[in-house]
Motif scaffolding. Structure first.
Motif, PDB file in Angstrom:
ATOM      1  N   VAL A  25      43.159  43.945  42.380  1.00 40.24           N
ATOM      2  CA  VAL A  25      42.776  45.265  42.876  1.00 40.24           C
ATOM      3  C   VAL A  25      41.545  45.053  43.742  1.00 40.24           C
ATOM      4  O   VAL A  25      40.585  44.415  43.310  1.00 40.24           O
ATOM      5  N   CYS A  26      41.585  45.566  44.976  1.00 38.97           N
ATOM      6  CA  CYS A  26      40.422  45.389  45.845  1.00 38.97           C
ATOM      7  C   CYS A  26      40.059  46.688  46.557  1.00 38.97           C
ATOM      8  O   CYS A  26      40.903  47.533  46.838  1.00 38.97           O
ATOM      9  N   TYR A  27      38.757  46.797  46.795  1.00 37.76           N
ATOM     10  CA  TYR A  27      38.188  47.936  47.513  1.00 37.76           C
ATOM     11  C   TYR A  27      36.896  47.441  48.145  1.00 37.76           C
ATOM     12  O   TYR A  27      36.161  46.665  47.544  1.00 37.76           O
ATOM     13  N   ALA A  28      36.626  47.858  49.350  1.00 34.27           N
ATOM     14  CA  ALA A  28      35.407  47.414  50.020  1.00 34.27           C
ATOM     15  C   ALA A  28      34.739  48.583  50.729  1.00 34.27           C
ATOM     16  O   ALA A  28      35.403  49.443  51.299  1.00 34.27           O
ATOM     17  N   THR A  29      33.420  48.586  50.647  1.00 36.14           N
ATOM     18  CA  THR A  29      32.612  49.519  51.430  1.00 36.14           C
ATOM     19  C   THR A  29      31.768  48.674  52.364  1.00 36.14           C
ATOM     20  O   THR A  29      31.809  47.443  52.308  1.00 36.14           O
ATOM     21  N   SER A  30      30.984  49.317  53.187  1.00 38.37           N
ATOM     22  CA  SER A  30      30.116  48.547  54.080  1.00 38.37           C
ATOM     23  C   SER A  30      29.035  47.805  53.301  1.00 38.37           C
ATOM     24  O   SER A  30      28.470  46.835  53.782  1.00 38.37           O
ATOM     25  N   LEU A  31      28.757  48.229  52.075  1.00 33.29           N
ATOM     26  CA  LEU A  31      27.704  47.618  51.279  1.00 33.29           C
ATOM     27  C   LEU A  31      28.205  46.756  50.127  1.00 33.29           C
ATOM     28  O   LEU A  31      27.450  45.946  49.590  1.00 33.29           O
ATOM     29  N   ARG A  32      29.466  46.923  49.745  1.00 34.76           N
ATOM     30  CA  ARG A  32      29.917  46.296  48.509  1.00 34.76           C
ATOM     31  C   ARG A  32      31.404  45.977  48.547  1.00 34.76           C
ATOM     32  O   ARG A  32      32.182  46.692  49.160  1.00 34.76           O
ATOM     33  N   GLU A  33      31.769  44.899  47.862  1.00 37.54           N
ATOM     34  CA  GLU A  33      33.174  44.543  47.695  1.00 37.54           C
ATOM     35  C   GLU A  33      33.518  44.573  46.213  1.00 37.54           C
ATOM     36  O   GLU A  33      32.693  44.229  45.380  1.00 37.54           O
ATOM     37  N   TYR A  34      34.732  44.973  45.917  1.00 39.76           N
ATOM     38  CA  TYR A  34      35.224  44.951  44.547  1.00 39.76           C
ATOM     39  C   TYR A  34      36.565  44.237  44.585  1.00 39.76           C
ATOM     40  O   TYR A  34      37.477  44.644  45.299  1.00 39.76           O
ATOM     41  N   LEU A  35      36.685  43.159  43.837  1.00 34.73           N
ATOM     42  CA  LEU A  35      37.930  42.411  43.746  1.00 34.73           C
ATOM     43  C   LEU A  35      38.086  41.975  42.307  1.00 34.73           C
ATOM     44  O   LEU A  35      37.219  41.281  41.764  1.00 34.73           O
ATOM     45  N   ARG A  36      39.168  42.409  41.683  1.00 33.69           N
ATOM     46  CA  ARG A  36      39.383  42.067  40.285  1.00 33.69           C
ATOM     47  C   ARG A  36      40.818  41.654  40.075  1.00 33.69           C
ATOM     48  O   ARG A  36      41.740  42.345  40.490  1.00 33.69           O
ATOM     49  N   GLU A  37      41.001  40.519  39.441  1.00 37.52           N
ATOM     50  CA  GLU A  37      42.330  40.073  39.047  1.00 37.52           C
ATOM     51  C   GLU A  37      42.556  40.553  37.619  1.00 37.52           C
ATOM     52  O   GLU A  37      41.667  40.457  36.779  1.00 37.52           O
ATOM     53  N   LEU A  38      43.733  41.095  37.352  1.00 32.26           N
ATOM     54  CA  LEU A  38      44.025  41.527  36.001  1.00 32.26           C
ATOM     55  C   LEU A  38      45.473  41.229  35.651  1.00 32.26           C
ATOM     56  O   LEU A  38      46.317  41.070  36.539  1.00 32.26           O
ATOM     57  N   THR A  39      45.731  41.148  34.378  1.00 32.79           N
ATOM     58  CA  THR A  39      47.070  40.895  33.873  1.00 32.79           C
ATOM     59  C   THR A  39      47.689  42.228  33.495  1.00 32.79           C
ATOM     60  O   THR A  39      47.070  43.029  32.788  1.00 32.79           O
ATOM     61  N   VAL A  40      48.896  42.458  33.989  1.00 32.41           N
ATOM     62  CA  VAL A  40      49.619  43.697  33.701  1.00 32.41           C
ATOM     63  C   VAL A  40      51.002  43.341  33.181  1.00 32.41           C
ATOM     64  O   VAL A  40      51.468  42.218  33.339  1.00 32.41           O
ATOM     65  N   GLU A  41      51.656  44.307  32.575  1.00 29.68           N
ATOM     66  CA  GLU A  41      52.990  44.081  32.070  1.00 29.68           C
ATOM     67  C   GLU A  41      54.028  44.569  33.087  1.00 29.68           C
ATOM     68  O   GLU A  41      53.708  45.357  33.977  1.00 29.68           O
ATOM     69  N   GLN A  42      55.237  44.076  32.937  1.00 28.40           N
ATOM     70  CA  GLN A  42      56.317  44.501  33.827  1.00 28.40           C
ATOM     71  C   GLN A  42      56.432  46.017  33.768  1.00 28.40           C
ATOM     72  O   GLN A  42      56.280  46.625  32.717  1.00 28.40           O
ATOM     73  N   GLY A  43      56.692  46.628  34.916  1.00 34.94           N
ATOM     74  CA  GLY A  43      56.828  48.075  35.001  1.00 34.94           C
ATOM     75  C   GLY A  43      55.528  48.794  35.312  1.00 34.94           C
ATOM     76  O   GLY A  43      55.523  50.011  35.514  1.00 34.94           O
ATOM     77  N   CYS A  44      54.418  48.062  35.364  1.00 31.86           N
ATOM     78  CA  CYS A  44      53.115  48.666  35.669  1.00 31.86           C
ATOM     79  C   CYS A  44      53.119  49.179  37.113  1.00 31.86           C
ATOM     80  O   CYS A  44      53.628  48.527  38.017  1.00 31.86           O
ATOM     81  N   THR A  45      52.520  50.342  37.318  1.00 27.07           N
ATOM     82  CA  THR A  45      52.450  50.940  38.653  1.00 27.07           C
ATOM     83  C   THR A  45      51.088  50.674  39.290  1.00 27.07           C
ATOM     84  O   THR A  45      50.138  50.261  38.611  1.00 27.07           O
TER      85      THR A  45
END
Length: 113
Positions: A25-45
């Motif tokens: 999941v990633c999101y960036a602003t002009s001041l900050r970045e957010y990047l996170r890897e996560l484990t999800v189960e099949q069927g996750c939206t």
């Protein structure tokens, strides 16, 4: 076929033991970045993964009702089911309309100096 990113996404297999896989999941602003890897189960939206990632708490002001989301630069609805190694992107609102910005630059360029 080749070693392209698309090939690796298609070839990725979920963990057969638990039916889980990783996404980012990633999101960036002009001041900050957010990047996170996560484990999800099949069927996750997309929406479920965004909520589980913690980005909504980490960066106040993200509104999933207003801001588009996507996978690898292509807009997708929140109820899109994820695949292994998907990268979920939350897009920021545009600061300026690109068409309007181009029009203003063209007008400025056309003015004699």
């Amino acid at each position: 076929m080749g070693d392209s990113v698309a090939d690796s996404v298609v070839d990725a297999k979920p963990d057969p033991a638990g039916g889980t896989f990783t996404v980012e999941v990633c999101y960036a602003t002009s001041l900050r970045e957010y990047l996170r890897e996560l484990t999800v189960e099949q069927g996750c939206t997309i929406e479920q993964a965004i909520i589980r990632s913690g980005v909504l708490e980490a960066i106040p002001g993200i509104d999933l009702a207003l801001q588009p989301v996507g996978l690898y630069g292509k807009k997708k609805p929140l109820d899109t089911v994820l695949r292994p190694r998907d990268r979920i992107e939350i897009y920021r609102p545009l600061v300026a309309d690109p068409k309007e910005s181009r029009r203003k630059r063209a007008e400025k360029k056309a003015q004699p100096t």
